[in-house]
Design an enzyme around this catalytic site. Structure first.
Site, PDB file in Angstrom:
ATOM      1  N   PRO A   2       0.819  -1.205   0.000  1.00 16.19           N
ATOM      2  CG  PRO A   2      -0.592  -1.472   1.800  1.00 16.19           C
ATOM      3  CD  PRO A   2       0.727  -1.906   1.281  1.00 16.19           C
ATOM      4  CD  GLU A   3       2.943   2.967  -4.378  1.00 17.80           C
ATOM      5  OE1 GLU A   3       2.949   4.138  -4.798  1.00 17.80           O
ATOM      6  OE2 GLU A   3       3.284   2.000  -5.069  1.00 17.80           O
ATOM      7  CG  HIS A  94      -0.701 -15.630   6.298  1.00 14.96           C
ATOM      8  ND1 HIS A  94       0.595 -16.076   6.464  1.00 14.96           N
ATOM      9  CD2 HIS A  94      -1.226 -16.385   5.311  1.00 14.96           C
ATOM     10  CE1 HIS A  94       0.838 -17.040   5.592  1.00 14.96           C
ATOM     11  NE2 HIS A  94      -0.245 -17.252   4.888  1.00 14.96           N
ATOM     12  NE  ARG A 113       7.201 -10.148   0.624  1.00 10.37           N
ATOM     13  CZ  ARG A 113       7.719  -9.481  -0.401  1.00 10.37           C
ATOM     14  NH1 ARG A 113       6.932  -8.924  -1.281  1.00 10.37           N
ATOM     15  NH2 ARG A 113       9.011  -9.391  -0.537  1.00 10.37           N
TER      16      ARG A 113
END
Length: 279
Positions: A2-3, A94, A113
């Site tokens: 996400p930006e 996760h 991740r």
DNA sequence: CATTACCTGCAA
DNA sequence: TTGCAGGTAATG
């Protein structure tokens, strides 16, 4: 992943579901390295009982301002997602952080991740986070002249310069490539070489690209989802990003891909010509 | 400025 | 199996 537009979308979507709720407790934390400060026992102890005043964003940080001067700051890095749901998603391997809220819902952070980070900051810590970042490009105070000053001050190529959060906040790989295409500037142009007109084009391009992405609730390539779980649609409006070999929307020339600043970089070789001061 | 590390999942 | 990914910090 996400930006700025993605984090902004998440902050806005989250607001109605967490504003004026209280945090009952941290009910799940299985990746302690995610918590940068304070040490996890204090993190959990200090969060319990806090009131959530709303949601906000600074650069790519999602902020939950709490009571007593605290702020919960979450960074989603590449693959992080947050959401609110009725049942805690504890069966998902996760999901690394789950907060129980006082209306029985849970606020969770999921990150395959494990690059995402959480900080519980007091006012001084929040001021530090703020000071570590450059201006917000969508802030009205971010004028053409502000950008011109930034470009003059840094002897760097445009791509790494625009990716640097200390210089300008919130741009990542996608929106840098898209902004440079709209401004018709080569990613390897030296920042200080831009004319006044080119600087004005870049300023307008950055704001246009970010505003449009927010209108489309961000760009979903793989992992990104809004806080309600839906995909963004801005990926359908890319001019260059991940379009190598496809025609430039402006001139039809095939989009090229190269590596600049260790990042995949997409551009139109005709609309964004290399200059003598690019290589 | 470049390289490496942090992690996992997925596509080639 | 290898290489690659939207981010960032730490290291030569």
């Amino acid at each position: 992943m996400p930006e700025l537009p993605e984090v902004e979308t998440i902050a806005r979507g989250l607001a109605p579901r967490v504003t004026d709720r209280s945090i009952v407790a941290v009910v799940h934390l299985d990746w302690e390295r995610m918590v940068e400060t304070p040490a996890p026992p204090d993190f959990s102890r200090l969060l319990a009982g806090r009131h959530i005043a709303g949601t906000a964003r600074r650069a790519k940080w999602l902020l939950l301002p709490l009571d007593a001067g605290w702020t919960l700051a979450l960074h989603l890095r590449m693959s992080g997602r947050v959401g609110v749901s009725d049942a805690p998603p504890l069966d998902d391997p996760h999901t690394h952080l789950v907060l129980a809220l006082d209306n029985g819902t849970t606020l969770w952070l999921r990150d395959p991740r494990k690059f995402g980070r959480a900080r519980l900051l007091d006012a001084a810590g929040m001021a530090q986070l703020d000071a570590a970042h450059g201006p917000e490009p969508l802030d009205p105070a971010f004028t053409n002249e502000c950008l011109a000053r930034l470009l003059r001050r840094h002897r760097q190529r445009l791509k790494p310069l625009l990716l640097n959060q200390r210089v300008i906040a919130g741009l990542g790989n996608i929106y840098v490539d898209e902004s440079l295409w709209h401004a018709r500037l080569h990613p390897q142009r030296a920042a200080e070489s831009l004319s006044a007109g080119e600087c004005a084009r870049l300023h307008a391009a950055i704001r246009h690209v970010l505003q449009r992405a927010i209108e489309h609730e961000g760009s979903t390539l793989r992992d990104y989802r809004t806080s309600s779980g839906s995909s963004g649609s801005n990926q359908h409006f890319f001019a260059v990003y991940q379009r190598s070999g496809q025609p430039c929307p402006a001139c039809g020339t095939p989009i090229e891909r190269m590596v600049v600043a260790q990042r995949g970089t997409h551009f139109c070789p005709r609309c964004q010509p290399a200059c003598s001061n690019t290589a």
